[in-house]
Write a protein that holds these residues in place. Sequence first.
Motif, PDB file in Angstrom:
ATOM      1  N   LEU A  45       0.831  -1.207   0.000  1.00 37.09           N
ATOM      2  CA  LEU A  45       0.000   0.000   0.000  1.00 37.09           C
ATOM      3  C   LEU A  45       0.865   1.257   0.000  1.00 37.09           C
ATOM      4  O   LEU A  45       0.568   2.234  -0.700  1.00 37.09           O
ATOM      5  N   GLU A  46       1.941   1.226   0.774  1.00 34.78           N
ATOM      6  CA  GLU A  46       2.847   2.373   0.828  1.00 34.78           C
ATOM      7  C   GLU A  46       3.448   2.650  -0.548  1.00 34.78           C
ATOM      8  O   GLU A  46       3.436   3.791  -1.018  1.00 34.78           O
ATOM      9  N   GLY A  49       0.803   3.862  -2.995  1.00 40.44           N
ATOM     10  CA  GLY A  49       0.449   5.227  -2.615  1.00 40.44           C
ATOM     11  C   GLY A  49       1.507   6.239  -2.995  1.00 40.44           C
ATOM     12  O   GLY A  49       1.189   7.347  -3.441  1.00 40.44           O
ATOM     13  N   ILE A 139      -4.423   5.722   0.571  1.00 43.98           N
ATOM     14  CA  ILE A 139      -3.687   4.473   0.341  1.00 43.98           C
ATOM     15  C   ILE A 139      -2.274   4.596   0.924  1.00 43.98           C
ATOM     16  O   ILE A 139      -1.805   3.718   1.648  1.00 43.98           O
ATOM     17  N   GLY A 143      -0.546   2.590   4.439  1.00 49.31           N
ATOM     18  CA  GLY A 143       0.710   1.846   4.382  1.00 49.31           C
ATOM     19  C   GLY A 143       1.839   2.511   5.146  1.00 49.31           C
ATOM     20  O   GLY A 143       2.472   1.894   6.010  1.00 49.31           O
TER      21      GLY A 143
END
Length: 165
Positions: A45-46, A49, A139, A143
């Motif tokens: 997610l990180e 994002g 998002i 993360g």
Amino acid sequence: MNFGFSYVGLIFLIMLMLPNIAWTKNQPKDYEKYVVNENKVLLALERIGEVLVSCAALIFSDFNFRPWSSRSWWLVLSFALMVLYEIYWIRYFRSKKTMEDFYSSILGIPVAGATLPVLAFLSLAVYGKNIILGVAVLILGIGHVGIHLMHKKEIMKLLGLIKQE
């Protein structure tokens, strides 16, 4: 939403990237021990994002300066959060560069190095009325902030500040 280059987005990304580039040569002691334990979902997610936020910040002109309105306060807030982020980094680079320093708070904002840019870009999304940047920031925030909170929890356990589970 208006497609076009955002010089404000570029300024924010530069403010974000420069300290992170310097950090690669100034990582906290024992950082490698924590990275191996990162949650893979949060890490994905990180990364997603990061890409989405970077692209959205640059390709929408919604974030550029406009005549003053009540929405302009969101831009002021966003910029203030980025300035606070720079102050966080100055404080970190002047510290002993421990894990505690890296995951410190500032003005009561937990894990400031992760939280401040997320809040700044979220405020920028509100200013520009840009749902794409808003979703991208959410998002990223799940993360990025999630990973940093997990690391901080590990540090607190090691220091004996919270009970082992």
